[in-house]
Design an enzyme around this catalytic site. Structure first.
Site, PDB file in Angstrom:
ATOM      1  CB  ALA A 196      61.450  22.602 107.542  1.00  0.00           C
ATOM      2  CG  ASP A 197      55.153  25.282 107.496  1.00  0.00           C
ATOM      3  OD1 ASP A 197      54.989  25.429 106.273  1.00  0.00           O
ATOM      4  OD2 ASP A 197      54.592  25.998 108.353  1.00  0.00           O
ATOM      5  CB  THR A 198      59.399  28.919 108.747  1.00  0.00           C
ATOM      6  OG1 THR A 198      60.531  28.049 108.682  1.00  0.00           O
ATOM      7  CG2 THR A 198      59.729  30.102 109.647  1.00  0.00           C
TER       8      THR A 198
END
Length: 208
Positions: free
Chosen positions: A77-79
């Site tokens: 995941a990447d925010t």
């Protein structure tokens, strides 16, 4: 447990680990994938979150295959935090955090998280989740006190909603867990749809 039920999280983020555990999921291995996270020229925040989550999953899988462990679920995941099309950094310095918080003060911003799952069969699935957040107008004392806490370090946009900065949020529309760093509804849906037995971890609170 069969080999194909193993889950590798391509992150070392304590927040993402805690969120998975909240859903009864215990990663079998952590395999952080370090990348250059610099946005491309004119790259939209949504595109950046999707690109980086995919790149993290693929890099982790490459490393796992080199270790002879390719037959697993790989989750990454990447925010990204953005005001309009302006992408805010993951604050590493006091100046970066101060600039982010001054920009967020009294206005709305968006938090995008790209989630990528690669299955044991090699299928790649992605989701992108967007949450709108509005901050109160921060006083000088609030700003200085939050900067003094050090909580901002390494966090996209210079804040962590699950900590002290939660007191700054006037309104949040969408997934709260997305703002923390991993949208649980979408993540669990991805895993379940491709055969990962999420509910197996709910019996007695542990898996296997």
């Amino acid at each position: 447990m069969s080999e194909s039920q193993k889950l590798v999280l391509a992150s070392g983020s304590p927040r993402r680990i805690e969120l998975l555990q909240q859903a009864g999921i215990e990663p079998d291995r952590l395999f952080p994938a370090d990348l250059d996270e610099t946005p491309l020229r004119a790259e939209h925040p949504r595109s950046l979150a999707k690109r980086l989550s995919k790149a993290k999953a693929e890099k982790a899988l490459q490393g796992l295959k080199a270790d002879g462990e390719g037959d697993v679920f790989v989750l990454a995941a990447d925010t990204v935090v953005a005001v309009g099309r302006r992408i805010l950094p993951k604050a590493e310095t006091l100046d970066e955090a101060s600039n982010c918080l001054r920009l967020l003060s009294g206005r709305s911003h968006r938090v995008y998280t790209g989630v990528c799952l690669i299955t044991p069969g090699g299928k790649l699935r992605q989701r992108l989740v967007e949450t709108r957040v509005r901050f109160k107008r921060l006083s000088r004392e609030e700003l200085d006190s939050y900067l003094g806490s050090g909580e901002w370090r390494g966090k996209a946009g210079g804040y962590g909603v699950q900590g002290l900065a939660g007191a700054f949020v006037v309104k949040l529309v969408g997934s709260y867990s997305n703002v923390v760093g991993l949208p649980l509804y979408e993540t669990v849906g991805l895993l379940s749809a491709d055969g990962y037995k999420v509910l197996a971890g709910w019996h007695a609170g542990v898996k296997g």
